[in-house]
Design an enzyme around this catalytic site. Structure first.
Site, mmCIF file in Angstrom:
data_model
loop_
_atom_site.group_PDB
_atom_site.id
_atom_site.type_symbol
_atom_site.label_atom_id
_atom_site.label_comp_id
_atom_site.label_asym_id
_atom_site.label_seq_id
_atom_site.Cartn_x
_atom_site.Cartn_y
_atom_site.Cartn_z
ATOM 1 N N LYS A 45 44.392 33.553 54.706
ATOM 2 C CA LYS A 45 45.019 32.235 54.802
ATOM 3 C C LYS A 45 46.441 32.428 55.295
ATOM 4 O O LYS A 45 47.037 33.478 55.073
ATOM 5 C CB LYS A 45 45.157 31.621 53.405
ATOM 6 C CG LYS A 45 43.952 31.005 52.834
ATOM 7 C CD LYS A 45 44.297 30.348 51.500
ATOM 8 C CE LYS A 45 44.972 29.002 51.707
ATOM 9 N NZ LYS A 45 44.171 28.025 52.427
ATOM 10 N N GLY A 73 47.430 21.046 55.122
ATOM 11 C CA GLY A 73 48.850 21.113 54.755
ATOM 12 C C GLY A 73 49.301 22.502 54.322
ATOM 13 O O GLY A 73 50.211 22.617 53.498
ATOM 14 N N CYS A 129 50.011 25.553 63.734
ATOM 15 C CA CYS A 129 49.424 24.460 62.952
ATOM 16 C C CYS A 129 49.949 23.149 63.549
ATOM 17 O O CYS A 129 51.166 22.987 63.687
ATOM 18 C CB CYS A 129 49.820 24.588 61.481
ATOM 19 S SG CYS A 129 49.237 23.179 60.510
ATOM 20 N N ASN A 191 44.835 27.772 68.221
ATOM 21 C CA ASN A 191 44.688 27.076 66.947
ATOM 22 C C ASN A 191 44.058 25.706 67.254
ATOM 23 O O ASN A 191 43.663 25.434 68.388
ATOM 24 C CB ASN A 191 46.058 26.936 66.266
ATOM 25 C CG ASN A 191 45.944 26.772 64.750
ATOM 26 O OD1 ASN A 191 45.015 26.109 64.256
ATOM 27 N ND2 ASN A 191 46.864 27.342 64.014
ATOM 28 N N THR A 192 43.989 24.848 66.279
ATOM 29 C CA THR A 192 43.293 23.566 66.470
ATOM 30 C C THR A 192 44.038 22.640 67.436
ATOM 31 O O THR A 192 45.248 22.754 67.636
ATOM 32 C CB THR A 192 43.133 22.847 65.122
ATOM 33 O OG1 THR A 192 44.422 22.718 64.515
ATOM 34 C CG2 THR A 192 42.205 23.609 64.203
ATOM 35 N N GLY A 242 38.151 29.332 68.853
ATOM 36 C CA GLY A 242 37.850 27.934 69.132
ATOM 37 C C GLY A 242 36.405 27.720 69.513
ATOM 38 O O GLY A 242 36.006 27.994 70.639
ATOM 39 N N GLY A 243 35.611 27.257 68.548
ATOM 40 C CA GLY A 243 34.245 26.837 68.856
ATOM 41 C C GLY A 243 33.246 27.946 69.057
ATOM 42 O O GLY A 243 32.250 27.764 69.768
ATOM 43 N N GLY A 264 35.785 30.430 62.742
ATOM 44 C CA GLY A 264 36.234 29.612 61.622
ATOM 45 C C GLY A 264 35.243 28.511 61.284
ATOM 46 O O GLY A 264 34.585 28.542 60.240
ATOM 47 N N THR A 265 35.120 27.537 62.160
ATOM 48 C CA THR A 265 34.275 26.377 61.861
ATOM 49 C C THR A 265 32.818 26.789 61.631
ATOM 50 O O THR A 265 32.137 26.215 60.776
ATOM 51 C CB THR A 265 34.389 25.344 63.000
ATOM 52 O OG1 THR A 265 35.778 25.013 63.139
ATOM 53 C CG2 THR A 265 33.614 24.083 62.694
HETATM 54 C C1 SIN Z 1 46.252 23.487 57.464
HETATM 55 O O1 SIN Z 1 46.519 24.194 56.490
HETATM 56 O O2 SIN Z 1 46.369 22.256 57.412
HETATM 57 C C2 SIN Z 1 45.762 24.095 58.740
HETATM 58 C C3 SIN Z 1 46.529 25.285 59.136
HETATM 59 C C4 SIN Z 1 46.571 25.471 60.628
HETATM 60 O O3 SIN Z 1 46.080 24.636 61.387
HETATM 61 O O4 SIN Z 1 47.124 26.477 61.077
#
Ligand code: SIN
Length: 310
Positions: A45, A73, A129, A191-192, A242-243, A264-265
């Site tokens: 994390k 968050g 993030c 990242n996202t 990613g994906g 991840g997902t």
């Molecule tokens: C999160 O903790 O909200 C996501 C962390 C990230 O997108 O890097």
């Protein structure tokens, strides 16, 4: 069976599939579980200077088949508490990469030094993030900041540093070049993607935080484009994120230039058994395509006759 070992700069991985940060990394046992299930390495994390509770619920919206929107968050127990989890994962033999987030270069440097003392093999810097005030993209969108942060962490930690970059920018290559100038050993992209969902009945955003980050199959083309562009201009290795749900998804990233990938997902949807499946499928796929080593597939799509950086 094709050789799946992956060399990502100074990192030697038994296979290219890393557990992505933020998924399944809450405890040492969960990290060790992903390793035992076949991951080539595990990323913790994102850990900060102090404990953070994170945002209120709801924090996740799932879209069947194509992805997930989240705004957690950056919840984490803080750098004083988390190292015992890393110790558990390391004792289980896992290759552990420590993810950290900070608000400026000083904070990143302190966290980097502290995380380095836990025995992780490398650091991943969360510069991406898309929705945390004061962190992530807010400190990772300007190449000058990226270069300064990476340089300070390289100096303070003496470990390989991976800069995790945002796709929420007009110029991902500029960020990757900045990370390279700062001394990064690799970049991870992406990242996202910043996103939003609205509950029309309640007339308000679905996630309590409002904005979130989109992951999963829907963002694979975005991640591939970033990896493709970065590979053409940057010398340090790229880790694709990613994906990645199938071995072919991973192979697309590798052919675009990635030397490893983060998952991840797919872990959120399928659990850690996904690693065993991906490893098996990738071996079979490389055999079928005539590759004896994964390394031989890195970047091959760039030399196809019609390939152009655009
Ligand atoms: C999160 O903790 O909200 C996501 C962390 C990230 O997108 O890097």
């Amino acid at each position: 069976m094709a050789d799946l070992s992956a060399r990502c700069g100074p990192l030697a991985l038994r296979n290219p599939f890393l557990l992505a940060s933020g998924i399944w990394g809450e405890s040492g046992e969960s990290l060790a579980g992903a390793w035992a299930a076949g991951a080539g390495g595990v990323v913790t994390k994102s850990i900060g200077s102090a404990p953070r509770f994170g945002y209120a619920n709801p924090t996740i919206e799932t879209y069947e088949r194509w992805g997930m929107l989240n705004a957690m968050g950056l919840p984490n127990p803080g750098i004083d508490e988390y190292p015992k989890e890393i110790e558990i994962a390391r004792r289980a033999g896992a290759t552990v990469i420590g993810s950290i987030f900070g608000g400026d270069a000083d904070e990143f440097a302190r966290l980097g030094a502290r995380m380095a003392s836990t025995g992780v093999v490398a650091l991943e810097l969360n510069l991406s993030c898309p929705h945390a005030e004061g962190f992530g993209t807010e400190v990772g969108s300007d190449p000058k900041d990226v270069e300064a942060i990476v340089r300070r962490v390289v100096e303070s930690s003496r470990l390989p540093v991976i800069a995790k970059l945002t796709p929420n920018t007009s110029d991902p290559v500029a960020l990757a070049l900045a990370a390279e100038r700062g001394g990064a050993s690799a970049v991870s992209a992406i990242n996202t993607v910043r996103g939003l969902a609205i509950d029309v009945r309640l007339r308000r955003p679905v996630l309590a935080h409002g904005l979130g980050g989109l992951s999963g199959a829907a963002i694979k083309p975005v991640g591939l484009a970033c990896v493709w562009q970065i590979y053409e201009k940057v010398s340090i290795p790229v880790i694709g994120v990613g994906g990645i749900m199938t071995a072919d998804d991973a192979l697309e990233y590798v052919m675009a230039g990635a030397r490893a990938v983060e998952v991840g997902t797919a872990v959120a949807f399928e659990g850690i058994a996904v690693f065993g499946r991906l490893v098996r499928e990738l071996g079979e796929r490389l055999d079928a395509l005539g590759f004896s080593e994964l390394e031989d597939a890195v970047g091959v799509a760039h030399s196809a006759p019609s390939a152009s950086s655009g």
